[in-house]
Design a protein around this motif. Structure first.
Motif, PDB file in Angstrom:
ATOM      1  N   PRO A 122      21.781  21.726  49.048  1.00 45.04           N
ATOM      2  CA  PRO A 122      20.856  20.583  48.991  1.00 45.04           C
ATOM      3  C   PRO A 122      21.244  19.594  47.903  1.00 45.04           C
ATOM      4  O   PRO A 122      21.017  18.388  48.043  1.00 45.04           O
ATOM      5  N   GLY A 123      21.854  20.111  46.825  1.00 43.64           N
ATOM      6  CA  GLY A 123      22.273  19.228  45.746  1.00 43.64           C
ATOM      7  C   GLY A 123      23.367  18.275  46.182  1.00 43.64           C
ATOM      8  O   GLY A 123      23.285  17.064  45.945  1.00 43.64           O
ATOM      9  N   VAL A 124      24.390  18.796  46.837  1.00 47.64           N
ATOM     10  CA  VAL A 124      25.484  17.941  47.290  1.00 47.64           C
ATOM     11  C   VAL A 124      25.024  17.037  48.430  1.00 47.64           C
ATOM     12  O   VAL A 124      25.423  15.864  48.511  1.00 47.64           O
ATOM     13  N   ALA A 125      24.175  17.561  49.319  1.00 48.65           N
ATOM     14  CA  ALA A 125      23.663  16.739  50.426  1.00 48.65           C
ATOM     15  C   ALA A 125      22.923  15.525  49.883  1.00 48.65           C
ATOM     16  O   ALA A 125      23.070  14.397  50.390  1.00 48.65           O
ATOM     17  N   PHE A 126      22.122  15.719  48.834  1.00 48.68           N
ATOM     18  CA  PHE A 126      21.429  14.594  48.209  1.00 48.68           C
ATOM     19  C   PHE A 126      22.399  13.724  47.416  1.00 48.68           C
ATOM     20  O   PHE A 126      22.337  12.481  47.464  1.00 48.68           O
ATOM     21  N   TYR A 127      23.304  14.345  46.693  1.00 50.00           N
ATOM     22  CA  TYR A 127      24.300  13.632  45.877  1.00 50.00           C
ATOM     23  C   TYR A 127      25.084  12.629  46.727  1.00 50.00           C
ATOM     24  O   TYR A 127      25.335  11.494  46.312  1.00 50.00           O
ATOM     25  N   ILE A 128      25.448  13.031  47.944  1.00 47.81           N
ATOM     26  CA  ILE A 128      26.188  12.134  48.838  1.00 47.81           C
ATOM     27  C   ILE A 128      25.362  10.896  49.178  1.00 47.81           C
ATOM     28  O   ILE A 128      25.891   9.788  49.279  1.00 47.81           O
ATOM     29  N   THR A 129      24.035  11.066  49.315  1.00 48.37           N
ATOM     30  CA  THR A 129      23.182   9.911  49.643  1.00 48.37           C
ATOM     31  C   THR A 129      23.061   8.941  48.477  1.00 48.37           C
ATOM     32  O   THR A 129      22.612   7.810  48.663  1.00 48.37           O
ATOM     33  N   THR A 130      23.428   9.352  47.261  1.00 47.90           N
ATOM     34  CA  THR A 130      23.398   8.435  46.115  1.00 47.90           C
ATOM     35  C   THR A 130      24.675   7.613  46.022  1.00 47.90           C
ATOM     36  O   THR A 130      24.785   6.719  45.167  1.00 47.90           O
ATOM     37  N   TRP A 131      25.642   7.894  46.901  1.00 45.46           N
ATOM     38  CA  TRP A 131      26.907   7.159  46.919  1.00 45.46           C
ATOM     39  C   TRP A 131      27.117   6.390  48.224  1.00 45.46           C
ATOM     40  O   TRP A 131      27.710   5.316  48.224  1.00 45.46           O
ATOM     41  N   TYR A 132      26.650   6.962  49.346  1.00 37.79           N
ATOM     42  CA  TYR A 132      26.948   6.391  50.661  1.00 37.79           C
ATOM     43  C   TYR A 132      25.670   5.910  51.351  1.00 37.79           C
ATOM     44  O   TYR A 132      24.635   6.589  51.301  1.00 37.79           O
ATOM     45  N   CYS A 133      25.769   4.772  52.015  1.00 41.90           N
ATOM     46  CA  CYS A 133      24.645   4.280  52.812  1.00 41.90           C
ATOM     47  C   CYS A 133      24.433   5.162  54.037  1.00 41.90           C
ATOM     48  O   CYS A 133      25.318   5.908  54.451  1.00 41.90           O
ATOM     49  N   ARG A 134      23.264   5.043  54.629  1.00 46.53           N
ATOM     50  CA  ARG A 134      22.906   5.994  55.679  1.00 46.53           C
ATOM     51  C   ARG A 134      23.764   5.885  56.926  1.00 46.53           C
ATOM     52  O   ARG A 134      23.894   6.859  57.668  1.00 46.53           O
ATOM     53  N   HIS A 135      24.385   4.720  57.178  1.00 47.38           N
ATOM     54  CA  HIS A 135      25.257   4.598  58.344  1.00 47.38           C
ATOM     55  C   HIS A 135      26.663   5.132  58.077  1.00 47.38           C
ATOM     56  O   HIS A 135      27.474   5.227  58.995  1.00 47.38           O
ATOM     57  N   ASP A 136      26.934   5.474  56.822  1.00 51.01           N
ATOM     58  CA  ASP A 136      28.228   6.061  56.455  1.00 51.01           C
ATOM     59  C   ASP A 136      28.101   7.530  56.067  1.00 51.01           C
ATOM     60  O   ASP A 136      29.106   8.186  55.797  1.00 51.01           O
ATOM     61  N   ALA A 137      26.872   8.035  56.010  1.00 46.88           N
ATOM     62  CA  ALA A 137      26.643   9.330  55.363  1.00 46.88           C
ATOM     63  C   ALA A 137      27.052  10.538  56.199  1.00 46.88           C
ATOM     64  O   ALA A 137      27.530  11.533  55.660  1.00 46.88           O
ATOM     65  N   GLN A 138      26.849  10.493  57.531  1.00 47.75           N
ATOM     66  CA  GLN A 138      27.062  11.733  58.284  1.00 47.75           C
ATOM     67  C   GLN A 138      28.515  12.174  58.269  1.00 47.75           C
ATOM     68  O   GLN A 138      28.803  13.367  58.202  1.00 47.75           O
ATOM     69  N   LEU A 139      29.452  11.236  58.354  1.00 55.99           N
ATOM     70  CA  LEU A 139      30.858  11.626  58.307  1.00 55.99           C
ATOM     71  C   LEU A 139      31.154  12.369  57.013  1.00 55.99           C
ATOM     72  O   LEU A 139      31.835  13.397  57.021  1.00 55.99           O
ATOM     73  N   ARG A 140      30.618  11.865  55.905  1.00 49.49           N
ATOM     74  CA  ARG A 140      30.866  12.529  54.616  1.00 49.49           C
ATOM     75  C   ARG A 140      30.124  13.854  54.525  1.00 49.49           C
ATOM     76  O   ARG A 140      30.648  14.825  53.987  1.00 49.49           O
ATOM     77  N   GLN A 141      28.912  13.918  55.073  1.00 50.68           N
ATOM     78  CA  GLN A 141      28.202  15.193  55.111  1.00 50.68           C
ATOM     79  C   GLN A 141      28.972  16.210  55.952  1.00 50.68           C
ATOM     80  O   GLN A 141      29.056  17.383  55.608  1.00 50.68           O
ATOM     81  N   ALA A 142      29.539  15.742  57.059  1.00 53.95           N
ATOM     82  CA  ALA A 142      30.283  16.644  57.943  1.00 53.95           C
ATOM     83  C   ALA A 142      31.583  17.105  57.295  1.00 53.95           C
ATOM     84  O   ALA A 142      31.976  18.266  57.419  1.00 53.95           O
ATOM     85  N   SER A 299      32.664  14.446  65.552  1.00 49.60           N
ATOM     86  CA  SER A 299      31.314  14.095  65.993  1.00 49.60           C
ATOM     87  C   SER A 299      30.624  13.198  64.978  1.00 49.60           C
ATOM     88  O   SER A 299      29.945  12.227  65.347  1.00 49.60           O
ATOM     89  N   ALA A 300      30.788  13.506  63.695  1.00 53.28           N
ATOM     90  CA  ALA A 300      30.151  12.701  62.651  1.00 53.28           C
ATOM     91  C   ALA A 300      30.727  11.295  62.615  1.00 53.28           C
ATOM     92  O   ALA A 300      29.993  10.314  62.429  1.00 53.28           O
ATOM     93  N   TRP A 301      32.025  11.170  62.811  1.00 46.23           N
ATOM     94  CA  TRP A 301      32.657   9.852  62.840  1.00 46.23           C
ATOM     95  C   TRP A 301      32.098   9.015  63.987  1.00 46.23           C
ATOM     96  O   TRP A 301      31.771   7.839  63.811  1.00 46.23           O
ATOM     97  N   LEU A 302      31.973   9.634  65.151  1.00 46.76           N
ATOM     98  CA  LEU A 302      31.408   8.924  66.308  1.00 46.76           C
ATOM     99  C   LEU A 302      29.944   8.566  66.068  1.00 46.76           C
ATOM    100  O   LEU A 302      29.485   7.475  66.435  1.00 46.76           O
ATOM    101  N   SER A 303      29.200   9.483  65.436  1.00 41.74           N
ATOM    102  CA  SER A 303      27.783   9.241  65.180  1.00 41.74           C
ATOM    103  C   SER A 303      27.586   8.086  64.217  1.00 41.74           C
ATOM    104  O   SER A 303      26.698   7.235  64.412  1.00 41.74           O
ATOM    105  N   ASP A 304      28.401   8.015  63.164  1.00 43.50           N
ATOM    106  CA  ASP A 304      28.293   6.905  62.219  1.00 43.50           C
ATOM    107  C   ASP A 304      28.662   5.575  62.873  1.00 43.50           C
ATOM    108  O   ASP A 304      28.042   4.538  62.620  1.00 43.50           O
ATOM    109  N   ARG A 305      29.692   5.595  63.722  1.00 45.74           N
ATOM    110  CA  ARG A 305      30.097   4.360  64.406  1.00 45.74           C
ATOM    111  C   ARG A 305      29.002   3.870  65.367  1.00 45.74           C
ATOM    112  O   ARG A 305      28.739   2.677  65.464  1.00 45.74           O
ATOM    113  N   ALA A 306      28.372   4.825  66.061  1.00 46.13           N
ATOM    114  CA  ALA A 306      27.320   4.471  67.018  1.00 46.13           C
ATOM    115  C   ALA A 306      25.986   4.198  66.338  1.00 46.13           C
ATOM    116  O   ALA A 306      25.075   3.644  66.950  1.00 46.13           O
TER     117      ALA A 306
END
Length: 460
Positions: A122-142, A299-306
């Motif tokens: 949960p720490g890293v999942a939240f940490y990523i949201t402090t760097w990346y906008c929500r339309h860029d986040a899933q690829l980095r989470q994945a 899948s995350a790359w496609l999800s962020d693009r869409a």
């Protein structure tokens, strides 16, 4: 003029590799007990199958309970300090697991492992949201979470190699699995303290104008002027607890995490009971996990693009359901290859779906503290599924494991229903806000409302 793609590449190179390595080690340390089991763990310390399941279960109670406090600490400490400290603790506990002599020693070590590991995901999942906008986040989470599936592959390979040390120093091979992987975790975690960048405004790898661009993008990502929280207040806990999306998202997460934990702890045993040797069982887990990691990133790359989450989640949940349906239909019929394919399909759906649902809920929680608390609740309570899944595959059900497969299938169906329900609700709320407009509310009032603002639109 700032080149946004260049800035994102800089962030990716400085953030994602180190947090992925930490999570790889974390998941490796959590799941290697499954590899140790088929190398003689139970016989050497005189444990029964039910006691082994209890050791798996006990881990998740402390793991789930300590996730929320950990994320609250993360907002007060530098991420480099807190995340590194967490993993040093994990490595120490894992190393000590290599010297346990009985069931009670293993049980206590698993309880402390749960405390140590609780804050990382949960720490890293939240940490990523402090760097990346929500339309860029899933690829980095994945990319970060795919380390878990790579850990599954490494776990089989490492266990296969380390088990050959059986007898070295008078220790059994399974002990060396715990000891060596624990020492590796400590060494990498100490190094991580000097590598993990803390915040965009302190990042040494970004120029001043690039820092300003990242901060501006984060502030404007919701299109509703969301006001970020300056200090913690207890109202943020209530705002998260009372939010419908966390609880429906939790049901969806259960539908994916139960199959994940059932597979990660028992996959080597399931494959071995199809008629393969212990060594071949370890090796046969590798292509499953590697494929799952690749699919998760694609899948995350496609999800962020869409800019869509639910269509991909619906597809992946359907793969889990189909996979376990194939396993249920062919188990015990003398076609181990078909059963293996069903497991392959299910795992290929599980690993892309988890960062999908976690990112989806995180995308729709506005305000730093609410998002930190909400993601910790979502992931923390979701991890109680591990306590359940630890008991799905019982020793007395081998070699068919009908009960375990059926339970995994049931949870996957429930998860799919929850994903569909959450998508429908998001669409209805967005449509109602479009029709209603912002009324007489000022920009400042809407900013304080976060994701409840009439100007906020949920991703679906």
């Amino acid at each position: 003029m700032i080149d946004g793609k260049k800035v994102l590449r800089k962030m990716d190179l400085n953030i994602i590799p180190i947090v992925s390595v930490l999570y790889l080690l974390c998941f490796l340390d959590r799941g290697n007990i499954g590899n140790a089991r088929i190398e003689g763990l139970l016989d050497d310390i005189n444990m029964s199958g039910s006691q082994y399941n209890m050791c798996l279960t006990a881990f998740f109670f402390t793991y789930a309970v300590f996730e929320l406090p950990s994320n609250m600490v993360l907002k007060r400490l530098r991420p480099s300090t807190w995340l590194s400290s967490i993993m040093v603790g994990v490595g120490v506990v894992m190393t000590l697991m290599g010297i346990v002599q009985n069931y009670h020693g293993l049980l206590i070590s698993r309880i402390f492992l749960g405390i140590a590991e609780a804050g990382l995901y949960p720490g890293v999942a939240f940490y990523i949201t402090t760097w990346y906008c929500r339309h860029d986040a899933q690829l980095r989470q994945a990319m970060f979470f795919s380390a878990a599936s790579v850990a599954g592959a490494f776990s089989g390979l490492l266990a296969f190699a380390i088990a050959k040390m059986d007898g070295v120093g008078g220790l059994e091979g399974w002990r060396w699995i715990f000891i060596l992987e624990g020492i590796l975790t400590v060494v990498v975690s100490v190094s991580a303290f000097f590598i993990i960048p803390d915040y965009p405004h302190t990042a040494g790898f970004l120029a001043e104008d690039e820092k300003a661009w990242v901060i501006s993008q984060l502030r404007n990502q919701y299109g509703s002027g969301v006001e970020e929280s300056k200090s913690f207040q207890w109202k943020y806990l209530w705002l998260a607890v009372s939010d419908f999306q966390i609880w429906i998202g939790l049901v969806a997460l259960y539908g994916i995490l139960c199959p994940l934990y059932g597979i990660s702890f028992f996959l080597p045993s399931i494959i071995r009971d199809l008629g393969y040797s212990s060594s071949n069982s370890q090796l046969l887990t590798v292509p499953i996990y590697v494929t799952a990691a690749l699919i998760a990133v694609l899948s995350a790359w496609l999800s962020d693009r869409a800019k869509k989450r639910s269509p991909f989640l619906i597809f992946h949940c359907s793969c889990i359901i189909l996979g376990f349906t194939i396993v249920m239909a062919t188990t015990g019929r003398g076609v181990p290859g078909v059963v293996y394919f069903g497991i392959f399909l299910a795992v290929s759906g599980i690993y892309p779906a988890i960062p999908g649902v976690v990112t989806w809920v995180g995308n729709n929680l506005a305000g730093d503290y609410k998002r930190a608390v909400g993601m910790a609740i979502h992931i923390g309570l979701g991890n109680f599924s591990g306590a359940m899944a630890s008991n799905f595959y019982r020793a007395q059900d081998a070699p068919t494991y009908y009960l375990g497969h059926a339970l995994e299938l049931g949870f996957a169906v429930t998860g799919l229903i929850a994903v569909i329900c959450l998508r429908v609700i998001y669409q209805m709320v967005n449509k109602a806000r479009d029709a209603r407009g912002t009324g007489t509310l000022t920009a400042e009032e809407m900013a304080r409302m976060g994701d409840k603002s009439p100007a906020f639109r949920y991703m679906f």
